[in-house]
Write an enzyme that holds these catalytic residues in place. Structure first.
Site, PDB file in Angstrom:
ATOM      1  N   ASN A   1      -7.550  -7.724   8.810  1.00 59.77           N
ATOM      2  CA  ASN A   1      -8.550  -6.356   8.950  1.00 59.77           C
ATOM      3  C   ASN A   1      -9.984  -6.806   8.683  1.00 59.77           C
ATOM      4  OD1 ASN A   1      -8.399  -7.222   6.301  1.00 59.77           O
ATOM      5  ND2 ASN A   1      -7.455  -5.135   5.509  1.00 59.77           N
TER       6      ASN A   1
ATOM      7  N   GLU B   1     -16.203 -11.192  -8.473  1.00 58.71           N
ATOM      8  CA  GLU B   1     -16.267 -11.979  -7.275  1.00 58.71           C
ATOM      9  C   GLU B   1     -17.646 -12.720  -7.006  1.00 58.71           C
ATOM     10  OE1 GLU B   1     -14.767  -8.878  -4.652  1.00 58.71           O
ATOM     11  OE2 GLU B   1     -12.886  -9.207  -5.220  1.00 58.71           O
TER      12      GLU B   1
HETATM   13  P1  ADP Z   1      -8.671  -4.142   0.328  1.00 56.38           P
HETATM   14  O1  ADP Z   1      -8.703  -5.479   1.024  1.00 56.38           O
HETATM   15  O2  ADP Z   1      -8.704  -2.935   1.221  1.00 56.38           O
HETATM   16  O3  ADP Z   1      -9.265  -4.179  -0.951  1.00 56.38           O
HETATM   17  P2  ADP Z   1      -6.063  -4.787  -1.132  1.00 56.38           P
HETATM   18  O4  ADP Z   1      -6.947  -5.594  -2.204  1.00 56.38           O
HETATM   19  O5  ADP Z   1      -5.020  -3.989  -1.550  1.00 56.38           O
HETATM   20  O6  ADP Z   1      -6.867  -4.371  -0.173  1.00 56.38           O
HETATM   21  O7  ADP Z   1      -5.283  -6.179  -0.319  1.00 56.38           O
HETATM   22  C1  ADP Z   1      -6.132  -7.198  -0.039  1.00 56.38           C
HETATM   23  C2  ADP Z   1      -5.832  -7.676   1.511  1.00 56.38           C
HETATM   24  O8  ADP Z   1      -4.391  -8.032   1.626  1.00 56.38           O
HETATM   25  C3  ADP Z   1      -6.017  -6.665   2.638  1.00 56.38           C
HETATM   26  O9  ADP Z   1      -7.279  -6.569   3.060  1.00 56.38           O
HETATM   27  C4  ADP Z   1      -5.080  -6.934   3.572  1.00 56.38           C
HETATM   28  O10 ADP Z   1      -5.679  -8.223   4.410  1.00 56.38           O
HETATM   29  C5  ADP Z   1      -3.981  -7.726   2.999  1.00 56.38           C
HETATM   30  N1  ADP Z   1      -2.728  -6.672   2.669  1.00 56.38           N
HETATM   31  C6  ADP Z   1      -2.878  -5.689   1.862  1.00 56.38           C
HETATM   32  N2  ADP Z   1      -1.547  -5.103   1.620  1.00 56.38           N
HETATM   33  C7  ADP Z   1      -1.000  -5.809   2.603  1.00 56.38           C
HETATM   34  C8  ADP Z   1       0.308  -5.598   3.098  1.00 56.38           C
HETATM   35  N3  ADP Z   1       1.413  -4.502   2.597  1.00 56.38           N
HETATM   36  N4  ADP Z   1       1.275  -6.536   3.836  1.00 56.38           N
HETATM   37  C9  ADP Z   1       0.183  -7.468   4.468  1.00 56.38           C
HETATM   38  N5  ADP Z   1      -1.062  -7.695   4.174  1.00 56.38           N
HETATM   39  C10 ADP Z   1      -1.418  -6.721   3.180  1.00 56.38           C
END
Ligand code: ADP
Ligand code: MG
Length: 205
Positions: free
Chosen positions: A165, A179
């Site tokens: 993403n 961070e």
């Molecule tokens: P964010 O990046 O929006 O803060 P999170 O901290 O929950 O989201 O997750 C960190 C990263 O882990 C996400 O940006 C994504 O790349 C990956 N990720 C999160 N949930 C999943 C999942 N269920 N399966 C695969 N990758 C995930």
């Protein structure tokens, strides 16, 4: 100006272009979106992150955070009426979360990253808005993730990889502070004024 107003104007957040963002040539586009919003980039570099840096960056020993990773993916399986047990061998959010955490290390060390510090009013929330929802298919059009990525945890989890993403952004002020100190030394943080600062944030008339 009171100290509190200065502090609000100088709120700092941490963000990072992930390897897929750099390798797809989206570094300039992402930086452009941040800059035109009026937010100020006060630190920036391109590096190859180590496994240790990624483990320190994501709160991997925080059980609630690991569970949330698992949960984010499980809802997608429900939506597709797929049984996670059949595809992942488990429907346990902690187990799935742990596997995602491992995939995240592989993903984030797979190419160069561009960490940065961004400063401005409500910088933490503003940069989260620019980023969009974690899951690309839920991210609104107009956001970095919504406009430039298409991915689903159902597919990513089965392929044992993280969701691609493009961009990371701190979720809270506390996360941002932690961070920032992890990725930058105080000497790497710049202090400068931008043309337009006075028009955007001050009463000049
Ligand atoms: P964010 O990046 O929006 O803060 P999170 O901290 O929950 O989201 O997750 C960190 C990263 O882990 C996400 O940006 C994504 O790349 C990956 N990720 C999160 N949930 C999943 C999942 N269920 N399966 C695969 N990758 C995930
Ligand atoms: Mg996060």
């Amino acid at each position: 100006m009171s100290d509190i107003i200065t502090k609000i104007k100088k709120q700092r957040t941490f963000a990072m272009i992930k390897p897929d963002g750099v390798m797809r040539g989206l570094t300039g586009e992402i930086l452009r979106r941040i800059e035109v919003s009026g937010l100020k980039i006060v630190a920036l570099k391109m590096i190859r992150a180590t496994k240790e840096q990624i483990i320190a960056h994501y709160p991997m020993s925080d059980q609630a955070w690991v569970d949330r990773l698992g949960e984010k993916g499980l809802s997608t399986f429900e939506g597709l009426k797929l049984d996670p047990k059949q595809y992942l061998g488990t429907d346990d959010k902690t187990e799935i979360g742990r596997s995602v955490a491992q995939s995240l290390i592989d993903y984030m060390t797979s190419g160069p990253v561009v960490p940065m510090i961004i400063e401005g009013i409500q910088a933490v929330d503003m940069v989260r808005k620019l980023a969009g929802h974690t899951l690309p298919y839920k991210a609104e059009m107009g956001t970095i993730r919504g406009d430039f990525s298409v991915d689903s945890p159902a597919v990513a989890n089965v392929e044992r990889r993280a969701i691609h993403n493009l961009f990371h952004a701190s979720e809270t002020l506390e996360e941002a502070e932690r961070e920032i100190t992890l990725w930058f030394t105080p000497e790497e943080i710049m202090h400068y004024s931008r043309a337009g600062d006075d028009i955007m944030y001050s009463k000049t008339y």
